[in-house]
Design an enzyme around this catalytic site. Structure first.
Site, PDB file in Angstrom:
ATOM      1  N   ASP A  15       0.794  -1.227   0.000  1.00 49.46           N
ATOM      2  CA  ASP A  15       0.000   0.000   0.000  1.00 49.46           C
ATOM      3  C   ASP A  15       0.825   1.275   0.000  1.00 49.46           C
ATOM      4  OD1 ASP A  15       0.896  -0.849   2.423  1.00 49.46           O
ATOM      5  OD2 ASP A  15      -0.905  -0.364   3.554  1.00 49.46           O
ATOM      6  N   CYS A  22       4.789   2.521  -4.808  1.00 54.54           N
ATOM      7  CA  CYS A  22       5.937   2.967  -5.602  1.00 54.54           C
ATOM      8  C   CYS A  22       5.525   3.076  -7.062  1.00 54.54           C
ATOM      9  CB  CYS A  22       7.073   1.957  -5.528  1.00 54.54           C
ATOM     10  SG  CYS A  22       7.647   1.601  -3.874  1.00 54.54           S
ATOM     11  N   TRP A  25       7.793  -1.430   2.902  1.00 59.24           N
ATOM     12  CA  TRP A  25       7.585   0.009   2.766  1.00 59.24           C
ATOM     13  C   TRP A  25       8.905   0.699   2.400  1.00 59.24           C
ATOM     14  CZ3 TRP A  25       3.597   3.276   5.819  1.00 59.24           C
ATOM     15  CH2 TRP A  25       2.301   2.859   5.457  1.00 59.24           C
TER      16      TRP A  25
HETATM   17  N1  LIG Z   1      -5.870 -10.201  12.011  1.00 66.44           N
HETATM   18  C1  LIG Z   1      -5.257  -9.157  11.465  1.00 66.44           C
HETATM   19  N2  LIG Z   1      -5.962  -8.309  10.702  1.00 66.44           N
HETATM   20  C2  LIG Z   1      -5.340  -7.266  10.096  1.00 66.44           C
HETATM   21  C3  LIG Z   1      -3.973  -7.000  10.302  1.00 66.44           C
HETATM   22  C4  LIG Z   1      -3.244  -7.897  11.141  1.00 66.44           C
HETATM   23  O1  LIG Z   1      -2.046  -7.732  11.386  1.00 66.44           O
HETATM   24  N3  LIG Z   1      -3.916  -8.953  11.689  1.00 66.44           N
HETATM   25  N4  LIG Z   1      -3.383  -5.928   9.667  1.00 66.44           N
HETATM   26  C5  LIG Z   1      -4.228  -4.818   9.262  1.00 66.44           C
HETATM   27  C6  LIG Z   1      -3.535  -3.941   8.319  1.00 66.44           C
HETATM   28  S1  LIG Z   1      -2.181  -3.080   8.930  1.00 66.44           S
HETATM   29  C7  LIG Z   1      -3.941  -3.750   7.050  1.00 66.44           C
HETATM   30  S2  LIG Z   1      -3.147  -2.580   6.094  1.00 66.44           S
HETATM   31  C8  LIG Z   1      -5.071  -4.510   6.468  1.00 66.44           C
HETATM   32  C9  LIG Z   1      -4.786  -5.018   5.068  1.00 66.44           C
HETATM   33  O2  LIG Z   1      -5.924  -5.475   4.482  1.00 66.44           O
HETATM   34  P1  LIG Z   1      -5.951  -5.645   2.878  1.00 66.44           P
HETATM   35  O3  LIG Z   1      -5.130  -4.583   2.230  1.00 66.44           O
HETATM   36  O4  LIG Z   1      -7.368  -5.738   2.476  1.00 66.44           O
HETATM   37  O5  LIG Z   1      -5.144  -6.988   2.639  1.00 66.44           O
HETATM   38  P2  LIG Z   1      -5.675  -8.479   2.433  1.00 66.44           P
HETATM   39  O6  LIG Z   1      -6.799  -8.765   3.362  1.00 66.44           O
HETATM   40  O7  LIG Z   1      -4.490  -9.353   2.450  1.00 66.44           O
HETATM   41  O8  LIG Z   1      -6.378  -8.494   1.015  1.00 66.44           O
HETATM   42  C10 LIG Z   1      -5.813  -8.140  -0.156  1.00 66.44           C
HETATM   43  C11 LIG Z   1      -6.505  -9.031  -1.211  1.00 66.44           C
HETATM   44  O9  LIG Z   1      -6.599  -8.280  -2.408  1.00 66.44           O
HETATM   45  C12 LIG Z   1      -6.332  -9.116  -3.508  1.00 66.44           C
HETATM   46  N5  LIG Z   1      -5.882  -8.226  -4.589  1.00 66.44           N
HETATM   47  C13 LIG Z   1      -4.631  -7.739  -4.771  1.00 66.44           C
HETATM   48  N6  LIG Z   1      -4.602  -6.908  -5.826  1.00 66.44           N
HETATM   49  C14 LIG Z   1      -5.871  -6.852  -6.311  1.00 66.44           C
HETATM   50  C15 LIG Z   1      -6.472  -6.147  -7.391  1.00 66.44           C
HETATM   51  O10 LIG Z   1      -5.800  -5.381  -8.092  1.00 66.44           O
HETATM   52  N7  LIG Z   1      -7.811  -6.342  -7.597  1.00 66.44           N
HETATM   53  C16 LIG Z   1      -8.539  -7.156  -6.811  1.00 66.44           C
HETATM   54  N8  LIG Z   1      -9.837  -7.264  -7.052  1.00 66.44           N
HETATM   55  N9  LIG Z   1      -7.983  -7.850  -5.785  1.00 66.44           N
HETATM   56  C17 LIG Z   1      -6.688  -7.690  -5.537  1.00 66.44           C
HETATM   57  C18 LIG Z   1      -5.287 -10.075  -2.984  1.00 66.44           C
HETATM   58  O11 LIG Z   1      -5.314 -11.277  -3.732  1.00 66.44           O
HETATM   59  C19 LIG Z   1      -5.708 -10.268  -1.536  1.00 66.44           C
HETATM   60  O12 LIG Z   1      -6.508 -11.391  -1.361  1.00 66.44           O
HETATM   61  O13 LIG Z   1      -5.383  -5.620   7.298  1.00 66.44           O
HETATM   62  C20 LIG Z   1      -5.553  -5.279   8.644  1.00 66.44           C
HETATM   63  N10 LIG Z   1      -6.079  -6.453   9.298  1.00 66.44           N
HETATM   64  N1  LIG Z   2       6.962  -6.714   3.034  1.00 69.47           N
HETATM   65  C1  LIG Z   2       5.907  -6.138   3.585  1.00 69.47           C
HETATM   66  N2  LIG Z   2       5.941  -4.827   3.879  1.00 69.47           N
HETATM   67  C2  LIG Z   2       4.875  -4.235   4.433  1.00 69.47           C
HETATM   68  C3  LIG Z   2       3.674  -4.927   4.653  1.00 69.47           C
HETATM   69  C4  LIG Z   2       3.655  -6.315   4.359  1.00 69.47           C
HETATM   70  O1  LIG Z   2       2.659  -7.019   4.584  1.00 69.47           O
HETATM   71  N3  LIG Z   2       4.784  -6.867   3.824  1.00 69.47           N
HETATM   72  N4  LIG Z   2       2.584  -4.278   5.158  1.00 69.47           N
HETATM   73  C5  LIG Z   2       2.560  -2.826   5.109  1.00 69.47           C
HETATM   74  C6  LIG Z   2       1.553  -2.342   6.059  1.00 69.47           C
HETATM   75  S1  LIG Z   2      -0.074  -2.266   5.560  1.00 69.47           S
HETATM   76  C7  LIG Z   2       1.861  -1.947   7.291  1.00 69.47           C
HETATM   77  S2  LIG Z   2       0.614  -1.469   8.348  1.00 69.47           S
HETATM   78  C8  LIG Z   2       3.257  -1.869   7.718  1.00 69.47           C
HETATM   79  C9  LIG Z   2       3.469  -2.438   9.095  1.00 69.47           C
HETATM   80  O2  LIG Z   2       4.828  -2.557   9.334  1.00 69.47           O
HETATM   81  P1  LIG Z   2       5.474  -1.976  10.648  1.00 69.47           P
HETATM   82  O3  LIG Z   2       4.953  -0.617  10.880  1.00 69.47           O
HETATM   83  O4  LIG Z   2       6.936  -2.093  10.530  1.00 69.47           O
HETATM   84  O5  LIG Z   2       4.825  -2.953  11.725  1.00 69.47           O
HETATM   85  P2  LIG Z   2       5.145  -4.468  12.086  1.00 69.47           P
HETATM   86  O6  LIG Z   2       6.116  -5.051  11.095  1.00 69.47           O
HETATM   87  O7  LIG Z   2       3.897  -5.183  12.310  1.00 69.47           O
HETATM   88  O8  LIG Z   2       5.853  -4.352  13.503  1.00 69.47           O
HETATM   89  C10 LIG Z   2       6.909  -3.449  13.679  1.00 69.47           C
HETATM   90  C11 LIG Z   2       7.558  -3.613  15.026  1.00 69.47           C
HETATM   91  O9  LIG Z   2       6.639  -3.350  16.084  1.00 69.47           O
HETATM   92  C12 LIG Z   2       7.107  -4.063  17.227  1.00 69.47           C
HETATM   93  N5  LIG Z   2       6.051  -4.105  18.237  1.00 69.47           N
HETATM   94  C13 LIG Z   2       5.193  -5.122  18.506  1.00 69.47           C
HETATM   95  N6  LIG Z   2       4.348  -4.768  19.501  1.00 69.47           N
HETATM   96  C14 LIG Z   2       4.670  -3.507  19.870  1.00 69.47           C
HETATM   97  C15 LIG Z   2       4.146  -2.588  20.827  1.00 69.47           C
HETATM   98  O10 LIG Z   2       3.184  -2.842  21.532  1.00 69.47           O
HETATM   99  N7  LIG Z   2       4.734  -1.353  20.906  1.00 69.47           N
HETATM  100  C16 LIG Z   2       5.802  -1.015  20.129  1.00 69.47           C
HETATM  101  N8  LIG Z   2       6.308   0.204  20.271  1.00 69.47           N
HETATM  102  N9  LIG Z   2       6.332  -1.871  19.237  1.00 69.47           N
HETATM  103  C17 LIG Z   2       5.752  -3.087  19.081  1.00 69.47           C
HETATM  104  C18 LIG Z   2       7.536  -5.394  16.635  1.00 69.47           C
HETATM  105  O11 LIG Z   2       8.488  -6.011  17.461  1.00 69.47           O
HETATM  106  C19 LIG Z   2       8.102  -4.999  15.271  1.00 69.47           C
HETATM  107  O12 LIG Z   2       9.514  -4.947  15.268  1.00 69.47           O
HETATM  108  O13 LIG Z   2       4.094  -2.588   6.847  1.00 69.47           O
HETATM  109  C20 LIG Z   2       3.920  -2.274   5.494  1.00 69.47           C
HETATM  110  N10 LIG Z   2       4.970  -2.925   4.764  1.00 69.47           N
HETATM  111  S1  SF4 Z   3       7.485  -1.438  -1.516  1.00 69.75           S
HETATM  112 FE1  SF4 Z   3       7.484  -3.131  -3.032  1.00 69.75          FE
HETATM  113  S2  SF4 Z   3       5.419  -3.998  -3.002  1.00 69.75           S
HETATM  114 FE2  SF4 Z   3       5.326  -1.990  -2.003  1.00 69.75          FE
HETATM  115  S3  SF4 Z   3       4.716  -0.607  -3.650  1.00 69.75           S
HETATM  116 FE3  SF4 Z   3       6.970  -0.561  -3.542  1.00 69.75          FE
HETATM  117  S4  SF4 Z   3       7.633  -2.120  -5.040  1.00 69.75           S
HETATM  118 FE4  SF4 Z   3       5.435  -2.481  -4.641  1.00 69.75          FE
HETATM  119 MO   LIG Z   4      -1.358  -1.680   7.283  1.00 71.39          MO
END
Ligand SMILES: Nc1nc2c(c(=O)[nH]1)N[C@H]1C(S)=C(S)[C@@H](COP(=O)(O)OP(=O)(O)OC[C@H]3O[C@@H](n4cnc5c(=O)[nH]c(N)nc54)[C@H](O)[C@@H]3O)O[C@H]1N2
Ligand SMILES: Nc1nc2c(c(=O)[nH]1)N[C@H]1C(S)=C(S)[C@@H](COP(=O)(O)OP(=O)(O)OC[C@H]3O[C@@H](n4cnc5c(=O)[nH]c(N)nc54)[C@H](O)[C@@H]3O)O[C@H]1N2
Ligand code: SF4
Ligand SMILES: [Mo]
Length: 734
Positions: free
Chosen positions: A16, A19, A178
């Site tokens: 999300d 890039c 990210w």
């Molecule tokens: N239990 C639990 N829930 C969480 C979190 C967690 O740590 N634990 N993290 C939370 C966070 S930080 C976030 S950001 C959200 C993320 O929530 P979402 O961003 O909704 O991520 P996903 O639920 O993995 O769903 C993404 C789906 O979109 C599909 N997809 C990808 N690209 C496309 C496209 O171009 N078109 C269509 N139609 N589908 C596509 C993928 O196949 C995938 O199944 O979840 C939150 N919910």
């Molecule tokens: N490759 C990859 N990159 C991603 C994503 C992905 O799914 N894959 N998801 C994207 C999204 S939507 C999000 S929201 C971000 C999330 O990414 P980040 O913001 O980096 O969050 P996390 O990786 O869940 O955890 C980061 C740190 O929080 C620490 N932590 C756990 N509990 C606590 C607490 O209670 N307090 C504090 N201060 N620290 C704690 C953990 O030890 C960990 O090192 O990443 C983004 N980037």
């Molecule tokens: S960090 Fe990686 S997955 Fe996320 S938008 Fe950039 S190239 Fe795509």
């Molecule tokens: Mo997120």
């Protein structure tokens, strides 16, 4: 920024952060995705982006609309035409609406991957009369945006280029997580900026930080109160700004006095001298930032913790200030999502039915309506739907309504690019809710566990198959071109098309006047007298220069026009108007470990990509992190399989013993299911290792004001098990 006409630029939506990348095609297929040709942007790419061709051309892409033929969840389908699918979906939705009212429709999407505006969902729902839109952003930047508005009316962005101090509350950007934020932090450090990390683990960012505070999970709000104690006692705050622009300083100070450093040390587990040193480093920097973090979005004191970040920014003079954080407002040359959504058309009585409105109102319409006037006055439009998060229903309330009809039934559920079953707390309840629906539609690119539960699965297009102008989720005001480079396969199409075609069948066509997606982009660009084609030929990105201290002209978009240290909105709603710390559910002999979800995996975005070989081989199995002392105590070694149990359920995963873990804590990864077990395990193993099974959403696990679940430090226990029989060699060995 101009570009050569030959290069195509697309905004990657695999994660999300969006890039902008370059794309190459061969014989009508996406063949390569490459780094940007602008040197400023060239480092913003990770190996998920590079893997886009593997994802987009994957044999398992859903290419035709599917209709369920077996029991719900049995994963048996027939292919039907798009027209038939849309006719049947529309008829069944009409039946639900006539039997239960329009509020019986709930929609779940996170918006950024489907890209073609989440606001067409809102537009359709508002015309129909349903307020029940939920999103994964309720646990991410969306709810942070909503809470930030309480204090100063917008959601700021760090001034990465000028800041001298970066405070990471858990947030741990890496080369493959990210990436642009990782690069921004790296560049700031190279300039001499200090980095303070608060993390129970020695995270990647902690390893190179100037200060690392190893907080106990879930105690971030207490830590912030400790920082304020130091900042107030030592008079390190910006007295002029506080006097002129803040309300409630004395009340806040009295509250902060309840948190002497001895108490904060006891709560957080961090030495008081280190707490004071960090607070001083932050307050004394000439320009300091607390970038958004999901860590405070997902804990029991979430509203207070996010408010405390806002308050720290304000009282230290870092709000709307160079090197601090900027309040951007709407982009003036692009009609914002908030306007496309037509929120004013939803009648007040329907807004009041939004689930969460009564008990957890902060990101619902209830607060959006309270902030309408000041938002219009300061930013020019009444509904600021920043990061899609400012007028959502509460997910837990929605799944309760789906499962139990409480307080009224939800009977139709549409998931667009969201794997809802695994993406909220309490997976068993989500499942029960989905099993209780009359209609489920999933708009997807792959057959996920959520899609398996649907009546209809519609094939989604991907970011290289559609045009778009990305607007930084109405958070920043950069505009980024995203070009279509290939045709979508077979009958795959956009969510824009879905809502437009559904609207036609509901007589809402006059509100969906656009024939094509490009027509709609033309409309959104009309404010700056450009068409999409013109935008596309002129630029690849527009980055307005940040302006600071705008509030001096306009005030802040809060009811008092000031920064509300004492929140008038929370007071009116009957909540504590001042920030506080609340302890999460206690550990016990039965559940002795503090479990936290997260530590994103480089190879995947959230629940996705477990089926993409080049990515899965980097991370073949789910891992629980455990400190060596705890491992010894449990008689566990690296690679052992365990069962992790909480009050809501149990999952299995492998143990990864790590010195960097904090003792007494367990990390559980998010989003695990096993596409390779499709057919062998119900819903492709969706209940085997998913964190959502473990995360509770009973009242004692929820933040009061937003109803956000406690993902950071909930009680759990470990039991060693034999390696599971049903897993492939890849999982067992990896
Ligand atoms: N239990 C639990 N829930 C969480 C979190 C967690 O740590 N634990 N993290 C939370 C966070 S930080 C976030 S950001 C959200 C993320 O929530 P979402 O961003 O909704 O991520 P996903 O639920 O993995 O769903 C993404 C789906 O979109 C599909 N997809 C990808 N690209 C496309 C496209 O171009 N078109 C269509 N139609 N589908 C596509 C993928 O196949 C995938 O199944 O979840 C939150 N919910
Ligand atoms: N490759 C990859 N990159 C991603 C994503 C992905 O799914 N894959 N998801 C994207 C999204 S939507 C999000 S929201 C971000 C999330 O990414 P980040 O913001 O980096 O969050 P996390 O990786 O869940 O955890 C980061 C740190 O929080 C620490 N932590 C756990 N509990 C606590 C607490 O209670 N307090 C504090 N201060 N620290 C704690 C953990 O030890 C960990 O090192 O990443 C983004 N980037
Ligand atoms: S960090 Fe990686 S997955 Fe996320 S938008 Fe950039 S190239 Fe795509
Ligand atoms: Mo997120």
């Amino acid at each position: 920024m101009a570009h050569s006409n030959k290069t195509k630029y697309s905004v990657c939506t695999i994660c999300d952060i969006g890039c902008q990348l370059r794309t190459e095609t061969e014989e009508g297929k996406l063949s390569r995705v490459l780094a940007h040709d602008n040197p400023m942007l060239a480092a913003n790419i990770c190996y998920k982006g590079v893997a886009a061709p593997d994802i987009h051309n994957h044999a398992d892409r859903i290419r035709k609309p599917l209709k369920r033929i077996g029991e719900r969840g049995a994963d048996r389908w027939e292919e039907i035409s798009y027209e038939q699918a849309m006719d049947e979906i529309s008829e069944r939705l009409k039946t639900v609406v006539s039997e239960h009212g329009p509020e019986a429709l709930a929609v779940s999407t996170s918006g950024w991957n489907t890209q073609t505006t989440h606001s067409t969902d809102r537009r359709f729902m508002n015309l129909l009369g349903s307020p029940n839109w939920i999103s994964g952003v309720a646990l991410c930047a969306g709810n942070t945006a909503a809470v930030n508005r309480l204090t100063y009316g917008w959601f700021p962005q760090p001034d990465w280029a000028k800041t001298e101090c970066i405070v990471l509350f858990g947030h741990n950007p890496r080369k493959h997580s990210w990436t642009p934020i990782f690069n921004a932090i790296k560049a700031a450090r190279a300039r001499g900026a200090k980095v303070i990390v608060l993390d129970p683990r020695i995270s990647d960012q902690a390893e190179t930080a100037d200060l690392h505070l190893r907080v106990r999970a879930g105690t971030d709000a207490a830590m912030c109160l400790g920082w304020l104690k130091v900042i107030f006692d030592e008079e390190l705050y910006d007295k002029e700004f506080v006097a002129q622009w803040c309300t409630g300083f004395d009340e806040l100070k009295a509250r902060v006095d309840e948190y002497p450093l001895e108490r904060v040390e006891e709560i957080t587990g961090v030495d008081r001298a280190l707490i004071a040193e960090a607070a001083r480093m932050y307050a004394n920097a000439k320009g300091a930032v607390i970038p958004w973090t999901p860590i405070t979005d997902q804990q029991i004191s979430s509203t207070s913790a996010i408010r405390l970040h806002s308050i720290l920014r304000a009282v230290t003079g870092n709000l709307d200030a160079q090197g601090g954080e900027t309040l951007g407002g709407f982009n003036q040359s692009y009609i914002p999502e908030s306007e496309i959504g037509l929120h004013d058309l939803l009648p007040d009585e329907q807004k009041a039915k939004q689930l969460g409105f009564d008990d957890h109102p902060v990101f619902t319409y209830r607060v959006a309506e309270m902030l309408k006037e000041p938002t219009e006055k300061v930013w020019g439009f009444p509904y600021a739907d920043i990061v899609m998060g400012c007028q959502m229903a509460n997910p837990t309330n929605v799944f309760r309504a789906m499962a139990h009809g409480d307080p009224y039934p939800i009977k139709a559920f549409i998931a667009l690019g969201n794997n809802a079953l695994l993406s909220y707390p309490n997976q068993h309840q989500i499942h029960a809710g989905m099993m209780n629906q009359d209609l489920i539609v999933a708009h997807e690119i792959f057959m996920t566990p959520t899609a398996m539960l649907a009546d209809y699965v519609l094939p989604g297009d991907v970011f290289t198959e559609r045009n778009h102008v990305a607007d930084s989720w109405s958070w920043g005001n950069r505009l980024t071109l995203s070009q279509k480079v290939v045709e979508p396969p077979a009958e795959a199409s956009s969510t824009f098309q879905f809502w437009t075609d559904l609207a036609k069948r509901f007589d809402f066509a006059e509100h969906f006047p656009w024939e094509t997606l490009e027509d709609m982009l033309d409309h959104r660009l009309s404010r700056s007298n450009r068409t999409f084609a013109e935008f596309e030929s002129e630029t690849f990105m527009e980055v307005p220069t940040p302006e600071f201290h705008k509030y001096r002209e306009t005030g802040f978009a809060t009811p008092t026009g000031k920064v509300e240290l004492f929140s008038s909105v929370l007071a009116d709603l009957g909540f504590d108007p001042l920030p506080y710390y609340r302890e999460g559910p206690a550990l016990s002999e039965e559940y002795p470990y503090a479990v936290f979800t997260g530590v994103r995996e480089d190879a995947f975005f959230q629940t996705g990509q477990r089926n993409i070989a080049v990515l899965r081989e980097r991370s073949p199995s789910p891992k629980l992190f455990l400190h060596p002392t705890d491992a010894n105590k449990e008689g566990l070694v690296d690679g052992d399989w365990v069962k992790l149990t909480t009050v809501t359920g149990e999952v299995q995963a492998k143990i990864l013993v790590q010195e960097s873990m904090k003792q007494g804590h367990i990390r559980v990864p998010h989003g695990w299911w096993y596409p390779e077990l499709r057919g062998a395990e119900p819903l492709a193993g969706a209940f085997l290792s998913s964190d959502a099974v473990l995360c509770a959403d009973a009242d004692e696990f929820l933040d009061y004001e937003q109803g956000i679940p406690h993902f950071k430090g909930f009680p759990g226990r470990l039991t060693k098990i034999a390696a599971p029989q049903n897993m492939s060699a890849m999982v067992l060995d990896g």
